[in-house]
Design a protein around this motif. Structure first.
Motif, PDB file in Angstrom:
ATOM      1  N   LEU A   3       0.839  -1.196   0.000  1.00  0.00           N
ATOM      2  CA  LEU A   3       0.000   0.000   0.000  1.00  0.00           C
ATOM      3  C   LEU A   3       0.874   1.247   0.000  1.00  0.00           C
ATOM      4  CD1 LEU A   3      -2.661  -1.039   2.667  1.00  0.00           C
ATOM      5  CD2 LEU A   3      -2.920  -1.013   0.196  1.00  0.00           C
ATOM      6  N   PRO A   4       0.379   2.356  -0.544  1.00  0.00           N
ATOM      7  CA  PRO A   4       1.189   3.573  -0.553  1.00  0.00           C
ATOM      8  C   PRO A   4       1.476   4.053   0.871  1.00  0.00           C
ATOM      9  CG  PRO A   4      -1.061   4.037  -1.231  1.00  0.00           C
ATOM     10  CD  PRO A   4      -0.942   2.557  -1.110  1.00  0.00           C
ATOM     11  N   VAL A  13      -3.198  -6.787  15.047  1.00  0.00           N
ATOM     12  CA  VAL A  13      -4.287  -7.702  15.386  1.00  0.00           C
ATOM     13  C   VAL A  13      -3.716  -9.112  15.443  1.00  0.00           C
ATOM     14  CG1 VAL A  13      -6.499  -8.655  14.629  1.00  0.00           C
ATOM     15  CG2 VAL A  13      -6.010  -6.234  14.287  1.00  0.00           C
ATOM     16  N   ARG A  14      -4.017  -9.840  16.518  1.00  0.00           N
ATOM     17  CA  ARG A  14      -3.541 -11.221  16.691  1.00  0.00           C
ATOM     18  C   ARG A  14      -2.038 -11.340  16.445  1.00  0.00           C
ATOM     19  NH1 ARG A  14      -8.251 -14.850  13.748  1.00  0.00           N
ATOM     20  NH2 ARG A  14     -10.005 -13.981  14.912  1.00  0.00           N
ATOM     21  N   ASP A  15      -1.287 -10.444  17.027  1.00  0.00           N
ATOM     22  CA  ASP A  15       0.177 -10.438  16.950  1.00  0.00           C
ATOM     23  C   ASP A  15       0.727 -10.263  15.536  1.00  0.00           C
ATOM     24  OD1 ASP A  15       0.427 -10.720  19.705  1.00  0.00           O
ATOM     25  OD2 ASP A  15       0.322 -12.905  19.578  1.00  0.00           O
ATOM     26  N   CYS A  16      -0.078  -9.778  14.620  1.00  0.00           N
ATOM     27  CA  CYS A  16       0.381  -9.454  13.262  1.00  0.00           C
ATOM     28  C   CYS A  16       0.132  -7.971  13.009  1.00  0.00           C
ATOM     29  CB  CYS A  16      -0.367 -10.274  12.219  1.00  0.00           C
ATOM     30  SG  CYS A  16       0.073 -12.008  12.234  1.00  0.00           S
ATOM     31  N   THR A  17       1.001  -7.371  12.238  1.00  0.00           N
ATOM     32  CA  THR A  17       0.869  -5.961  11.903  1.00  0.00           C
ATOM     33  C   THR A  17       0.268  -5.826  10.509  1.00  0.00           C
ATOM     34  OG1 THR A  17       2.819  -5.491  13.236  1.00  0.00           O
ATOM     35  CG2 THR A  17       2.107  -3.777  11.724  1.00  0.00           C
ATOM     36  N   TYR A  18      -0.688  -4.912  10.381  1.00  0.00           N
ATOM     37  CA  TYR A  18      -1.357  -4.645   9.110  1.00  0.00           C
ATOM     38  C   TYR A  18      -1.272  -3.158   8.806  1.00  0.00           C
ATOM     39  CZ  TYR A  18      -3.391  -9.232   9.952  1.00  0.00           C
ATOM     40  OH  TYR A  18      -3.555 -10.565  10.191  1.00  0.00           O
ATOM     41  N   HIS A  19      -1.270  -2.847   7.523  1.00  0.00           N
ATOM     42  CA  HIS A  19      -1.360  -1.460   7.069  1.00  0.00           C
ATOM     43  C   HIS A  19      -2.719  -1.273   6.419  1.00  0.00           C
ATOM     44  CE1 HIS A  19       3.292  -1.443   6.636  1.00  0.00           C
ATOM     45  NE2 HIS A  19       2.912  -1.192   7.875  1.00  0.00           N
ATOM     46  N   HIS A  37      -1.458  -7.090   4.905  1.00  0.00           N
ATOM     47  CA  HIS A  37      -0.423  -7.489   5.856  1.00  0.00           C
ATOM     48  C   HIS A  37       0.776  -6.576   5.655  1.00  0.00           C
ATOM     49  CE1 HIS A  37       2.593  -9.970   7.880  1.00  0.00           C
ATOM     50  NE2 HIS A  37       1.555 -10.495   8.541  1.00  0.00           N
ATOM     51  N   SER A  38       1.487  -6.261   6.724  1.00  0.00           N
ATOM     52  CA  SER A  38       2.596  -5.308   6.633  1.00  0.00           C
ATOM     53  C   SER A  38       3.746  -5.801   5.755  1.00  0.00           C
ATOM     54  CB  SER A  38       3.116  -4.968   8.025  1.00  0.00           C
ATOM     55  OG  SER A  38       3.609  -6.135   8.660  1.00  0.00           O
ATOM     56  N   ALA A  39       3.781  -7.103   5.468  1.00  0.00           N
ATOM     57  CA  ALA A  39       4.814  -7.630   4.573  1.00  0.00           C
ATOM     58  C   ALA A  39       4.643  -7.102   3.154  1.00  0.00           C
ATOM     59  CB  ALA A  39       4.777  -9.157   4.571  1.00  0.00           C
ATOM     60  N   GLY A  40       3.449  -6.581   2.844  1.00  0.00           N
ATOM     61  CA  GLY A  40       3.211  -5.993   1.526  1.00  0.00           C
ATOM     62  C   GLY A  40       2.834  -6.987   0.461  1.00  0.00           C
ATOM     63  N   CYS A  41       2.517  -8.203   0.859  1.00  0.00           N
ATOM     64  CA  CYS A  41       2.111  -9.203  -0.112  1.00  0.00           C
ATOM     65  C   CYS A  41       0.844  -9.883   0.390  1.00  0.00           C
ATOM     66  CB  CYS A  41       3.217 -10.233  -0.313  1.00  0.00           C
ATOM     67  SG  CYS A  41       3.668 -11.074   1.198  1.00  0.00           S
ATOM     68  N   GLY A  42       0.252 -10.686  -0.439  1.00  0.00           N
ATOM     69  CA  GLY A  42      -0.948 -11.407  -0.036  1.00  0.00           C
ATOM     70  C   GLY A  42      -2.219 -10.689  -0.431  1.00  0.00           C
ATOM     71  N   ALA A  43      -3.337 -11.362  -0.167  1.00  0.00           N
ATOM     72  CA  ALA A  43      -4.648 -10.816  -0.523  1.00  0.00           C
ATOM     73  C   ALA A  43      -4.984  -9.615   0.350  1.00  0.00           C
ATOM     74  CB  ALA A  43      -5.717 -11.896  -0.358  1.00  0.00           C
ATOM     75  N   ARG A  44      -5.629  -8.659  -0.246  1.00  0.00           N
ATOM     76  CA  ARG A  44      -6.050  -7.465   0.485  1.00  0.00           C
ATOM     77  C   ARG A  44      -7.463  -7.644   1.016  1.00  0.00           C
ATOM     78  NH1 ARG A  44      -3.776  -2.358  -3.013  1.00  0.00           N
ATOM     79  NH2 ARG A  44      -1.589  -2.903  -2.784  1.00  0.00           N
ATOM     80  N   LEU A  45      -7.740  -6.941   2.087  1.00  0.00           N
ATOM     81  CA  LEU A  45      -9.080  -6.864   2.651  1.00  0.00           C
ATOM     82  C   LEU A  45      -9.670  -5.530   2.240  1.00  0.00           C
ATOM     83  CD1 LEU A  45     -11.405  -7.671   4.555  1.00  0.00           C
ATOM     84  CD2 LEU A  45     -10.060  -6.691   6.429  1.00  0.00           C
TER      85      LEU A  45
END
Length: 132
Positions: A3-4, A13-19, A37-45
């Motif tokens: 994400l920009p 949330v649940r010990d994971c960081t999200y942007h 997810h803060s890793a910058g990969c994976g499906a978006r919500l």
């Protein structure tokens, strides 16, 4: 693709960081909030709002999506949910699809909101019965 950085917020949330960002590109002018997810990969919500999305609502949205099948670390299509300000979290979310009309324009919105309210009150009643 991540994400920009501009207007990007962080939530844990649940010990994971999200942007997350409000109104990201690709939402076709719907005012959707996008979480990744803060890793910058994976499906978006994608959170399709009826009302204003504030920081306090986003952790509940992530919890709802995780409980309903969103896997933020696997690549794939965005996972869509809708948010209505009519109820307090976590009862204010429902599953949606990308092809569904924007929640505030959905001809079934009143019916959907009634179903959300009914589900929430049933949950409250069952919790009250457990306490007694």
């Amino acid at each position: 693709m991540a994400l920009p950085k501009r207007n990007r917020r962080t939530v844990k949330v649940r010990d994971c960081t999200y942007h997350w960002v409000k109104g990201s590109r690709g939402d076709n002018g719907r005012g959707v909030a996008t979480v990744q997810h803060s890793a910058g990969c994976g499906a978006r919500l994608m959170i399709d709002p009826y009302g204003t999305i504030i920081y306090d609502v986003v952790p509940f949205a992530i919890e709802f999506a995780l409980d309903h099948g969103w896997n933020p670390l696997e690549s794939g299509e965005p996972f869509w949910i809708a948010y209505s300000w009519l109820l307090e979290p976590p009862a204010c979310f429902i599953l949606r699809s990308k092809n569904a009309p924007p929640f505030w324009n959905d001809p079934r919105r009143k019916e959907i909101e009634r179903d959300i309210r009914d589900r929430y009150y049933k949950k409250l009643l069952s919790e009250m019965e457990l306490i007694q």
